[in-house]
Design an enzyme around this catalytic site. Structure first.
Site, PDB file in Angstrom:
ATOM      1  CB  SER A 163      -1.083  -0.638   1.081  1.00 26.44           C
ATOM      2  OG  SER A 163      -1.910  -1.075   0.923  1.00 26.44           O
ATOM      3  NE  ARG A 178       6.321  10.718  -4.329  1.00 24.22           N
ATOM      4  CZ  ARG A 178       5.120  10.834  -5.224  1.00 24.22           C
ATOM      5  NH1 ARG A 178       4.549  10.349  -4.802  1.00 24.22           N
ATOM      6  NH2 ARG A 178       5.365  11.345  -5.956  1.00 24.22           N
ATOM      7  CG  ASP A 217      -4.266  -0.232   1.124  1.00 31.56           C
ATOM      8  OD1 ASP A 217      -4.359   1.118  -0.244  1.00 31.56           O
ATOM      9  OD2 ASP A 217      -3.889   0.368   2.545  1.00 31.56           O
TER      10      ASP A 217
END
Ligand code: GLC
Length: 501
Positions: A163, A178, A217
């Site tokens: 996620s 990132r 997610d």
């Protein structure tokens, strides 16, 4: 001035200052209009590289290579792994083919040393995940190790919910753009997270597990919601359609299905191939936490700037998330309190910053859970708030301070829920979902502790939807459903799709 008068004066000054802060956190219909319009523009730019020279701080709008929705009839036993905010989960999921599933799972807290230390390596993180996977197999499926190495041993298909923003190049590969939320490990950036995890699984004697799908997610939540409900009739006999999957927890994000012809950032041959195969839509992971990183329309207080610049691991990014998600609400309140204290307006029994209780001085020590208790405190003299502050921060408070703290809590959570309405309204407008079919009823599968537990969060969000450009009519047609634990099951659904594709 007598001590009593001085005390009363400070109380008045505090209330007046909190009045000002409250105003800065308020969001009205006009702001919601601006936010929604800007979100639609950001989605278009994110899908089409030609519309913006440099979209590196823009809305990521990541193609996920998921091109269909489950209908609830899918069957199979698959493995799923889920690395979210503070926990890692590994599961086996049995999809029963009748909209239901059963799960066996091992949930582990991520050890602090993997979160805090700037010197942690990817290898250490993924080796931890592999070791937990091994522990899961030993406990729930020992036969897998007993059969290891035997001829005809079947591989176990695994879906991996990761996620964080990844640059996804296929259903089963993606490189980390990132970190957001709690991780900081530098050397993972730019690497393929499936390869990193698979390598550790292999090294830990689990090469019978093959990671065949990578998902976010929100996508997992969306797919699970589709699996559980399919297209189904509402009480008015209408068919309602799952349109968005979203998370309001440690982080916040949402995904939806976009027409493939609009996803101009996909290489042309990929787009044409998918279209020629009869695929029409693909799930887009918006990464809406990064909405308006330029702060063109996002409401911004000095507390937001400080948290982003001085206290977060990704300054300049995920600025929407830093105003909305559960990881930041307590931190916003903590920053306001420290500021009010520095101006001698609150907690004046502590003369200097150094004297403040350690926990109030430490970033991210005031949890959103404390805010949720204060939000609904109607006990006399706000006793519940008093106890919460004593327990969580070792901080005694006066009644007037507590009254003002409660006002701050309520305006911080309301700003979060109101902001949350903007991307939802924007997606509903951009996709035209509220006007498809006769009555255009839509469903949103949502998960995360704000949506599930924060008192009044869902009603505030609904209220903001009604004030947004979709209006009361659109709000009434929007069904916000909790899709609990959807993110993990969704990985299994993805793995099933990948292995049958
Ligand atoms: C952060 C992540 C995003 C995730 C969200 C909710 O915003 O960047 O990928 O979906 O948190 O967990």
């Amino acid at each position: 001035m007598s001590f009593e008068n001085l005390h009363k004066e400070t109380e008045k000054l505090l209330t007046a200052e909190v009045d000002k802060i409250v105003t800065q956190f308020e969001i009205g219909p006009e702001k919601l209009d601006q936010l929604t319009a800007h979100f639609i523009e950001a989605m278009e730019k994110g899908l089409n590289p030609d519309l913006s020279k440099d979209n590196s701080r823009g809305l990521p709008m990541i193609p996920t290579y998921v091109t269909g929705k489950p209908n609830g009839l899918e069957q199979g036993i698959l493995m799923a792994a889920d690395l979210g905010g503070s926990h890692f989960r590994v599961c086996s999921v049995k999809l029963n083919g009748d909209h239901t599933f059963t799960i066996e799972q091992l949930k582990s807290k991520i050890p602090e040393e993997l979160l805090d230390d700037d010197n942690v390596t990817s290898e250490e993180l993924f080796s931890f995940l592999a070791r937990r996977t091994r522990a899961f197999i030993k406990k729930f499926h020992p036969e897998v190790f007993a059969n290891a190495g035997k001829p005809n041993q079947e591989s176990l298909k695994m879906g991996f919910t990761f996620s964080y923003p990844v640059d996804q190049k296929s259903l089963s590969h993606g490189t980390l753009i990132r970190w957001t939320k709690v991780f900081k490990i530098k050397d993972t950036i730019g690497k393929d997270v499936v390869e990193l995890f698979q390598q550790q699984l292999d090294d830990h004697g689990m090469d019978m597990i093959r990671i065949v799908a990578l998902t976010n997610d929100t996508v997992g939540t969306f797919l699970t919601h589709c699996y559980q409900t399919g297209d189904h009739e509402t009480m008015t006999g209408e068919i309602s359609e799952p349109v968005i999957g979203c998370i309001f927890g440690t982080g916040t994000n949402g995904c939806y299905m976009e027409k493939i012809e609009n996803i101009k950032k996909l290489p042309e041959d990929t787009r044409n191939k998918l279209l020629s195969e009869g695929k029409t839509h693909m799930v887009i992971n918006t990464e809406w936490g990064s909405f308006d990183n330029e702060c063109k329309v996002l409401p911004t207080t000095k507390y937001d700037i400080d948290i982003d610049q001085k206290l977060s691991s990704n300054p300049g990014f995920h600025l929407f998330e830093k105003r909305v998600s559960g990881m930041f609400l307590g931190e916003i309140l903590r920053n306001v309190l420290v500021d009010l204290h520095s101006r001698n307006l609150i907690l004046t029994q502590y003369r200097t910053h150094d004297q403040l209780p350690h926990r109030l001085k430490t970033p991210f020590q005031l949890s959103t859970e404390v805010l949720s208790r204060i939000e609904i405190d109607d006990s006399s003299n706000l006793r519940e708030t008093e106890l919460s502050f004593l327990q969580s921060l070792r901080l005694p408070t006066s009644l007037n301070e507590r009254k003002n703290i409660q006002r701050l809590v309520r305006v911080i959570s309301r700003r979060s829920a109101y902001l949350a309405a903007a991307p939802i309204a924007a997606i509903l407008i951009k996709t035209g979902s509220l006007h498809q079919r006769y009555h255009g009823e839509v469903e949103i599968g949502a998960d995360g502790y704000l949506i599930e537990y924060y008192p009044g969060y869902r009603s505030m969000l609904r209220h903001a939807l009604a004030l947004s450009p979709i209006g009361t009519d659109g709000e009434r047609k929007t069904h916000l459903k909790l899709s609990k634990d959807g993110s993990t099951t969704g990985a299994a659904l993805c793995a099933l799709v990948a292995s049958t594709a």
